[in-house]
Write a protein that holds these residues in place. Structure first.
Motif, PDB file in Angstrom:
ATOM      1  N   GLN A 166     -15.128  -9.810   9.932  1.00 53.24           N
ATOM      2  CA  GLN A 166     -15.414 -11.198   9.571  1.00 53.24           C
ATOM      3  C   GLN A 166     -14.184 -11.852   8.934  1.00 53.24           C
ATOM      4  N   VAL A 167     -13.450 -11.093   8.140  1.00 56.29           N
ATOM      5  CA  VAL A 167     -12.218 -11.611   7.535  1.00 56.29           C
ATOM      6  C   VAL A 167     -11.215 -11.983   8.627  1.00 56.29           C
ATOM      7  N   ILE A 168     -11.077 -11.105   9.618  1.00 58.31           N
ATOM      8  CA  ILE A 168     -10.142 -11.374  10.729  1.00 58.31           C
ATOM      9  C   ILE A 168     -10.596 -12.588  11.517  1.00 58.31           C
ATOM     10  N   LEU A 169     -11.899 -12.694  11.755  1.00 53.30           N
ATOM     11  CA  LEU A 169     -12.441 -13.811  12.528  1.00 53.30           C
ATOM     12  C   LEU A 169     -12.185 -15.148  11.824  1.00 53.30           C
ATOM     13  N   SER A 214       5.079 -11.787   1.091  1.00 59.44           N
ATOM     14  CA  SER A 214       4.458 -12.846   1.879  1.00 59.44           C
ATOM     15  C   SER A 214       3.534 -13.680   1.006  1.00 59.44           C
ATOM     16  N   MET A 215       3.606 -15.002   1.171  1.00 63.93           N
ATOM     17  CA  MET A 215       2.678 -15.878   0.456  1.00 63.93           C
ATOM     18  C   MET A 215       1.311 -15.894   1.135  1.00 63.93           C
ATOM     19  N   SER A 216       1.288 -15.519   2.400  1.00 68.07           N
ATOM     20  CA  SER A 216       0.020 -15.458   3.134  1.00 68.07           C
ATOM     21  C   SER A 216      -0.200 -14.036   3.609  1.00 68.07           C
ATOM     22  N   PHE A 217      -1.407 -13.527   3.375  1.00 65.60           N
ATOM     23  CA  PHE A 217      -1.735 -12.149   3.753  1.00 65.60           C
ATOM     24  C   PHE A 217      -2.397 -12.085   5.126  1.00 65.60           C
ATOM     25  N   TYR A 218      -2.480 -13.230   5.808  1.00 65.25           N
ATOM     26  CA  TYR A 218      -3.274 -13.304   7.031  1.00 65.25           C
ATOM     27  C   TYR A 218      -2.460 -13.096   8.304  1.00 65.25           C
ATOM     28  N   SER A 219      -1.135 -13.016   8.218  1.00 67.64           N
ATOM     29  CA  SER A 219      -0.323 -12.804   9.412  1.00 67.64           C
ATOM     30  C   SER A 219      -0.460 -11.364   9.889  1.00 67.64           C
ATOM     31  N   ASP A 220      -0.050 -11.128  11.141  1.00 73.36           N
ATOM     32  CA  ASP A 220      -0.087  -9.762  11.657  1.00 73.36           C
ATOM     33  C   ASP A 220       0.770  -8.834  10.817  1.00 73.36           C
ATOM     34  N   TYR A 221       1.886  -9.362  10.323  1.00 71.33           N
ATOM     35  CA  TYR A 221       2.772  -8.559   9.479  1.00 71.33           C
ATOM     36  C   TYR A 221       2.945  -9.254   8.136  1.00 71.33           C
ATOM     37  N   ILE A 222       2.949  -8.474   7.084  1.00 71.03           N
ATOM     38  CA  ILE A 222       3.271  -8.983   5.763  1.00 71.03           C
ATOM     39  C   ILE A 222       4.619  -8.401   5.373  1.00 71.03           C
ATOM     40  N   HIS A 223       5.450  -9.197   4.731  1.00 70.64           N
ATOM     41  CA  HIS A 223       6.745  -8.674   4.309  1.00 70.64           C
ATOM     42  C   HIS A 223       6.742  -8.424   2.808  1.00 70.64           C
ATOM     43  N   ILE A 224       7.260  -7.263   2.468  1.00 64.01           N
ATOM     44  CA  ILE A 224       7.398  -6.859   1.075  1.00 64.01           C
ATOM     45  C   ILE A 224       8.829  -6.393   0.892  1.00 64.01           C
ATOM     46  N   LEU A 225       9.582  -7.123   0.096  1.00 69.15           N
ATOM     47  CA  LEU A 225      10.971  -6.799  -0.195  1.00 69.15           C
ATOM     48  C   LEU A 225      11.792  -6.689   1.093  1.00 69.15           C
ATOM     49  N   GLY A 226      11.575  -7.628   2.016  1.00 67.51           N
ATOM     50  CA  GLY A 226      12.389  -7.699   3.218  1.00 67.51           C
ATOM     51  C   GLY A 226      11.948  -6.819   4.365  1.00 67.51           C
ATOM     52  N   LYS A 227      10.898  -6.022   4.182  1.00 66.26           N
ATOM     53  CA  LYS A 227      10.441  -5.137   5.248  1.00 66.26           C
ATOM     54  C   LYS A 227       9.055  -5.571   5.711  1.00 66.26           C
ATOM     55  N   ASN A 228       8.808  -5.462   7.018  1.00 69.46           N
ATOM     56  CA  ASN A 228       7.533  -5.875   7.592  1.00 69.46           C
ATOM     57  C   ASN A 228       6.560  -4.699   7.675  1.00 69.46           C
ATOM     58  N   TYR A 229       5.316  -4.949   7.267  1.00 70.43           N
ATOM     59  CA  TYR A 229       4.251  -3.941   7.327  1.00 70.43           C
ATOM     60  C   TYR A 229       3.062  -4.533   8.076  1.00 70.43           C
ATOM     61  N   LEU A 230       2.402  -3.698   8.867  1.00 66.85           N
ATOM     62  CA  LEU A 230       1.225  -4.150   9.600  1.00 66.85           C
ATOM     63  C   LEU A 230       0.121  -4.497   8.602  1.00 66.85           C
ATOM     64  N   SER A 231      -0.406  -5.699   8.708  1.00 72.71           N
ATOM     65  CA  SER A 231      -1.426  -6.155   7.761  1.00 72.71           C
ATOM     66  C   SER A 231      -2.746  -5.423   8.005  1.00 72.71           C
ATOM     67  N   PRO A 232      -3.470  -5.088   6.938  1.00 75.81           N
ATOM     68  CA  PRO A 232      -4.781  -4.444   7.105  1.00 75.81           C
ATOM     69  C   PRO A 232      -5.838  -5.401   7.648  1.00 75.81           C
ATOM     70  N   ILE A 233      -5.539  -6.695   7.714  1.00 76.56           N
ATOM     71  CA  ILE A 233      -6.507  -7.634   8.293  1.00 76.56           C
ATOM     72  C   ILE A 233      -5.933  -8.290   9.550  1.00 76.56           C
TER      73      ILE A 233
END
Length: 864
Positions: A139-142, A277-296
């Motif tokens: 539902q969060v993803i939707l 990332s200011m938004s957690f809704y993208s496919d990838y979130i960046h933390i300290l310059g590195k991209n991580y696959l978002s859990p949502i």
């Protein structure tokens, strides 16, 4: 009930005066209990061991499961004390605590300490049916587009950012690691001595500071670290910025105020938008310059394990689900772990914590975000935390070492949704620092600070500012900025590091010295010159020039330059304007060159930013060239020893949507672009000084990278050139190749240097980096890269002279493919060594099979 009964007895006159008294007494008690029932109850929750504020702790306060959570500062509020039956405090990683109502009955606030316990998210088999957490996550993803602030038309806000660096006593180490960088206690004691003896307002003058520094020699080296850092931080910085956003990708952040301990004129800033990332809704979130696959992100339930930990209800009718998450076992991707608080009002993220699942040897980073439903319209981040723990940087005294930590906080206010912005309000500069940003008074700061500076904060500014003045920290930072450009500054003169020593196959050892003036003399003009002696050909080389910047602070970056050089140069080579990465690769490849020519060059150029994303340089050059090896391409006709080349050229670099950060000193740092970067050179010969060759030259490159979910990164580099007319020998194109022992990207690694020459060519290089998605264990996680390249070249000279069969052209197509295994050996996941294997095939395949294979050493570096 008491009031009604009293009214019935009012008929009895004798009792009226007594009933009046009881009526007033009844009313008093009724009002008292009513007011008591509406009394707010405040609380703060901290870590029992460290005193750290705990964010997003769950508080359930009655049997209906009504509850709330703490904010990022560990604070919580229950609006109605009368509805509290108990307090059940729970947080993942901490022991649950229950407080009865009797313990808080006479209180309006409470401070609660939680003790840690080991916690692991265990994968459990959910049956029958689906994992209940998956329904919520889906539902969060939707609803992600609806809840993502960066999907709405526009917004603006003001952010107060602060970060301080201190030490983490909860992670003290009895024996200092040999792999860590340790700060001596002596330097900390110096700072502390300054604090002990400093005036609370200002340290008077340098002589006073000298006296105070001398007293440090009397201090004991085993001074308790806790006492020192209980008084002050190592470092403190603050900033206030205004951000404007207009869909889809127009962004502008203006730093209105900034302050850093020890510096009057800060040379850099640290904004939360750069840390996470200011938004957690993208496919990838960046933390300290590195991209991580978002859990949502879409399909995340196949990548992450989710567990429903708790459920809270609010009196508004909303439900909050607390869900822990981490990457599934045996799933190889860059992931994070943490806790999500999901609100059923739009199935939006109410708060989130996240940290990389894999521990980094240099540092750990944890982020926290809190969202609020603004104007009953849009969920929006209002508080953000970024904690950095430097595992390899410690402060030590005697046998104790404690890691340095950075604690960053961001508070967002003045949020405006659907603001009416004009497109002209946005430009290429995405982050800009106002000139007066370091001069704001306390009234301005206090307007946006979440809470006033603590005594510890104030003392940090006093002491570090005093120390910065003593050691001339502003000047030191200026020097570091110059050093980053490859120069050693001595007052107003820079010594060019690369000019001191160089080695290549032709010149062998080369010693020299290059000097230039810097901004300390003047920003408007820079003089430069160099000389060097090459031991390989026993020849002196020298040159010099002048650069004029009429408008040094203007964003057009308008410059005029004049250059002269008498030096060797790589034959049949060309460069592109304003791309240090390509120039660096060409320079390193030059180490393996055997073929060079002498050239006296006279150049004048004008460079500027022509359009929003276009950099341009117009250049005129006169080159007196002497050919050293006339037989390198086995031409069969007579080639002159010496000739002139006169050219005028337009050199362009276009990077659509490229963004920049403007530093306080007016310098521009590229923040990159998601679009291709294109270079184009257009050059025309000029008939002067006995040079009658007539030709046009067109040269171009295109560079683009693509990030694919769960697959890795693909990079494409294409380049080509075309000569129309009669260009002389040594002014053609050497197809870039090097079969040396060292790997280079975007060149032919199986091709010999100067193996082919052309007056027209095209080549393309394709790379796909799987990172460590294919092979990954706890101790071995190499990055696998596959590549393929193809090239074509031709020579008009060969077509016009069919007897010249020895001319090396590649008009039948050149092909190679290869495999790189990077980071086979690595140092703390930053510097890595590996191997590259490449194979040559097609029409230029060698008969002896072993000659088609090339084996190389790969060297990579990353700071992620």
């Amino acid at each position: 009930m008491y009031i009604a009964y009293s009214l019935l007895l009012m008929k009895n006159f004798k009792l009226r005066k007594y009933l009046k008294f009881f009526f007033l007494l009844d009313f008093f008690f009724f009002s008292f209990f009513l007011l008591q029932a509406q009394t707010k109850f405040f609380g703060k929750i901290t870590d029992e061991q460290t005193g750290e504020n705990l964010a997003f702790v769950n508080i359930i306060y009655n049997s209906k499961n009504f509850g709330t959570t703490t904010d990022i500062e560990g604070n919580f509020v229950i609006d109605d004390f009368g509805k509290i039956d108990f307090l059940k405090i729970s947080c993942i990683g901490y022991k649950t605590k229950i407080i009865s109502k009797e313990e808080i009955r006479q209180k309006t606030s409470i401070k609660i300490k939680l003790s840690k316990e080991e916690y692991f998210i265990q994968e459990v088999e959910i049956f029958p049916g689906k994992n209940p957490a998956h329904r919520i996550i889906e539902q969060v993803i939707l609803n992600s587009d609806k809840n993502n602030p960066e999907k709405i038309r526009s917004f603006s806000y003001v952010a107060y950012n602060r970060m301080h660096f201190t030490v983490d006593f909860s992670q003290s180490i009895k024996h200092i690691s040999t792999n860590s960088t340790t700060i001596s206690t002596d330097s900390i004691i110096e700072i502390d001595t300054l604090f002990d003896q400093a005036n609370t307002e200002v340290i008077e003058n340098d002589s006073t500071i000298n006296n105070k520094l001398n007293t440090t020699k009397q201090k004991s080296k085993d001074k308790n670290l806790f006492e020192i850092f209980d008084k002050q931080h190592l470092f403190l910085m603050e900033s206030i910025s205004e951000r404007k956003y207009k869909f889809p990708n127009n962004n502008k952040e203006i730093v209105l105020a900034q302050r850093m301990s020890g510096l009057k004129n800060p040379v850099f800033m640290l904004l939360t938008s750069q840390l996470q990332s200011m938004s957690f809704y993208s496919d990838y979130i960046h933390i300290l310059g590195k991209n991580y696959l978002s859990p949502i992100s879409k399909g995340s339930t196949k990548k992450y394990f989710f567990q429903l930990e708790d459920t809270l209800f609010s009196e508004k009718g909303d439900t909050t689900f607390i869900i822990s998450y981490r990457p599934l076992k045996n799933k190889n991707f860059e992931g994070v772990q943490g806790v999500l608080h999901v609100n059923t009002n739009g199935y939006a993220i109410q708060s989130v914590t996240a940290k990389p699942y894999e521990k980094h040897p240099l540092f750990d980073v944890n982020i926290q975000q809190k969202f609020e439903f603004i104007k009953d319209t849009q969920w929006f981040p209002v508080q953000l935390n970024t904690d950095l723990i430097f595992n390899s940087l410690t402060v030590a005294a005697d046998s104790i070492a404690v890691p340095i930590v950075g604690i960053g906080k961001c508070y967002i206010s003045d949020i405006q949704l659907d603001a009416d912005f004009k497109r002209r309000e946005f430009n290429q500069i995405e982050i800009e620092v106002k000139p007066e940003a370091n001069k704001k008074d306390e009234i301005f700061w206090d307007k946006y600070r979440y809470e006033p500076l603590s005594e510890k904060d104030k003392k940090t500014y006093i002491v570090i500012d005093s120390l910065g003045k003593k050691v001339h920290l502003d000047q030191l930072m200026d020097i570091m900025e110059i050093l980053a450009s490859g120069n050693i500054p001595i007052k107003f003169i820079n010594i060019n590091l690369s000019s001191i020593y160089w080695w290549d196959n032709y010149q062998k050892n080369r010693l020299g010295l290059g000097l230039s003036t810097n901004d300390r003399l003047t920003r408007y003009v820079s003089l430069n010159g160099y000389f060097a002696y090459s031991f390989g050909n026993k020849k002196w080389n020298y040159g010099g020039g002048i650069k004029i910047k009429p408008f040094p602070f203007h964003k057009s970056k308008f410059e005029i330059s004049f250059k002269y050089s008498n030096d060797v140069e790589i034959c049949d080579n060309f460069n592109y304007y304003s791309d240090n990465q390509i120039q660096l690769v060409n320079s390193i490849i030059g180490m393996f060159q055997n073929e060079m020519d002498f050239a006296k060059k006279y150049e004048t150029s004008v460079s500027f930013i022509a359009l929003k994303y276009l950099k341009a340089k117009i250049q005129f050059s006169v080159i007196d060239k002497t050919i050293i090896d006339k037989n390198r391409y086995k031409y069969k006709y007579e080639i002159p020893d010496n000739f002139f080349i006169n050219e005028t050229g337009l050199y362009l670099r276009y990077a659509y949507k490229e963004k920049y950060m403007q530093t306080p000193k007016g310098n521009f740092i590229s923040l990159g672009t998601n679009y291709p970067i294109i270079h184009l050179n257009i050059i025309k010969s000029v008939s002067i000084l006995n040079f009658n060759n007539k030709y046009w030259k067109f040269e171009a490159t295109v560079l683009k990278s693509f990030l694919f979910r769960n697959i890795g990164k693909t990079s494409i580099f294409a380049n080509g050139a075309y000569i129309v007319g009669d260009s002389p020998y040594s002014n053609l194109y050497m197809i870039t190749g090097t079969n040396s022992w060292l790997n280079f990207d975007n060149v032919f690694n199986t091709m010999k240097i100067n193996e082919f020459v052309s007056d027209r060519y095209a080549s393309i290089f394709l790379y796909h980096n799987f990172k460590s998605l294919l092979i990954k264990t706890k101790k071995f996680a190499p990055e696998i890269v596959i590549m393929t390249a193809a090239g074509w070249g031709d020579s008009q000279l060969a077509k016009e002279n069919p007897d010249l069969t020895d001319i090396k052209i590649m008009n039948k197509g050149y092909f190679e493919s290869g495999l790189q295994i990077n980071y086979i050996i690595n140092y703390k996941k930053t510097i890595g060594y590996g191997i590259g294997v490449y194979y040559r095939y097609g029409k230029y395949h060698f008969l002896k099979e072993i000659n088609n294979w090339t084996f190389k050493l790969t060297l990579n570096m990353k700071l992620e």
